[in-house]
Design a protein around this motif. Sequence first.
Motif, PDB file in Angstrom:
ATOM      1  N   GLY A   9       0.791  -1.219   0.000  1.00  9.00           N
ATOM      2  CA  GLY A   9       0.000   0.000   0.000  1.00  9.00           C
ATOM      3  C   GLY A   9       0.826   1.274   0.000  1.00  9.00           C
ATOM      4  N   LYS A  10       2.130   1.149   0.043  1.00  6.21           N
ATOM      5  CA  LYS A  10       2.999   2.329   0.045  1.00  6.21           C
ATOM      6  C   LYS A  10       3.518   2.580  -1.370  1.00  6.21           C
ATOM      7  N   GLN A  11       3.481   3.828  -1.778  1.00  4.72           N
ATOM      8  CA  GLN A  11       3.959   4.227  -3.096  1.00  4.72           C
ATOM      9  C   GLN A  11       5.475   4.404  -3.068  1.00  4.72           C
ATOM     10  N   CYS A  12       6.110   4.190  -4.214  1.00  2.83           N
ATOM     11  CA  CYS A  12       7.541   4.453  -4.326  1.00  2.83           C
ATOM     12  C   CYS A  12       7.769   5.939  -4.208  1.00  2.83           C
ATOM     13  N   PRO A  13       8.823   6.306  -3.572  1.00  4.75           N
ATOM     14  CA  PRO A  13      10.014   5.552  -3.210  1.00  4.75           C
ATOM     15  C   PRO A  13      10.024   5.021  -1.783  1.00  4.75           C
ATOM     16  N   ILE A  14       8.895   5.050  -1.068  1.00  3.13           N
ATOM     17  CA  ILE A  14       8.869   4.642   0.339  1.00  3.13           C
ATOM     18  C   ILE A  14       9.399   3.219   0.549  1.00  3.13           C
ATOM     19  N   PRO A  15       8.968   2.189  -0.212  1.00  2.00           N
ATOM     20  CA  PRO A  15       9.517   0.845   0.002  1.00  2.00           C
ATOM     21  C   PRO A  15      11.034   0.778  -0.187  1.00  2.00           C
ATOM     22  N   VAL A  16      11.542   1.529  -1.151  1.00  2.00           N
ATOM     23  CA  VAL A  16      12.980   1.537  -1.409  1.00  2.00           C
ATOM     24  C   VAL A  16      13.722   2.179  -0.238  1.00  2.00           C
ATOM     25  N   ILE A  17      13.194   3.273   0.273  1.00  5.78           N
ATOM     26  CA  ILE A  17      13.818   3.950   1.413  1.00  5.78           C
ATOM     27  C   ILE A  17      13.809   3.050   2.642  1.00  5.78           C
ATOM     28  N   LEU A  18      12.677   2.387   2.888  1.00  2.00           N
ATOM     29  CA  LEU A  18      12.588   1.471   4.031  1.00  2.00           C
ATOM     30  C   LEU A  18      13.593   0.328   3.896  1.00  2.00           C
ATOM     31  N   ALA A  19      13.725  -0.222   2.692  1.00  2.00           N
ATOM     32  CA  ALA A  19      14.671  -1.316   2.460  1.00  2.00           C
ATOM     33  C   ALA A  19      16.103  -0.842   2.653  1.00  2.00           C
ATOM     34  N   VAL A  29      17.104  -8.901   4.724  1.00  2.00           N
ATOM     35  CA  VAL A  29      15.900  -8.080   4.755  1.00  2.00           C
ATOM     36  C   VAL A  29      14.894  -8.665   3.773  1.00  2.00           C
ATOM     37  N   GLU A  30      13.659  -8.801   4.227  1.00  2.00           N
ATOM     38  CA  GLU A  30      12.574  -9.234   3.342  1.00  2.00           C
ATOM     39  C   GLU A  30      11.560  -8.099   3.300  1.00  2.00           C
ATOM     40  N   ILE A  31      11.215  -7.670   2.098  1.00  2.00           N
ATOM     41  CA  ILE A  31      10.260  -6.575   1.946  1.00  2.00           C
ATOM     42  C   ILE A  31       9.053  -7.088   1.183  1.00  2.00           C
ATOM     43  N   VAL A  32       7.868  -6.825   1.698  1.00  6.09           N
ATOM     44  CA  VAL A  32       6.629  -7.266   1.069  1.00  6.09           C
ATOM     45  C   VAL A  32       5.979  -6.037   0.437  1.00  6.09           C
ATOM     46  N   VAL A  33       5.767  -6.090  -0.882  1.00  7.90           N
ATOM     47  CA  VAL A  33       5.133  -4.993  -1.609  1.00  7.90           C
ATOM     48  C   VAL A  33       3.987  -5.541  -2.445  1.00  7.90           C
ATOM     49  N   ASP A  34       3.131  -4.635  -2.899  1.00  6.78           N
ATOM     50  CA  ASP A  34       1.964  -5.091  -3.658  1.00  6.78           C
ATOM     51  C   ASP A  34       1.798  -4.385  -5.003  1.00  6.78           C
ATOM     52  N   ASN A  35       2.902  -3.845  -5.521  1.00  7.17           N
ATOM     53  CA  ASN A  35       2.808  -3.246  -6.856  1.00  7.17           C
ATOM     54  C   ASN A  35       4.102  -3.488  -7.629  1.00  7.17           C
TER      55      ASN A  35
END
Length: 46
Positions: A9-19, A29-35
């Motif tokens: 549910g988070k738009q880029c670049p938020i998942p990249v920053i979190l990772a 690190v395991e990151i779960v994304v939905d897009n």
Amino acid sequence: MKKIIDARGKQCPIPVILAKDAMKEEKAVEIVVDNEIAVQNLMKLV
């Protein structure tokens, strides 16, 4: 220990920053994304 981040549910670049921040602290690190865009951007990061 592996850190799991739920970035659904988070738009880029938020998942990249979190990772990127998590990889500074943990080796695994395991990151779960939905897009698809987030997946592509995370693949570029690693």
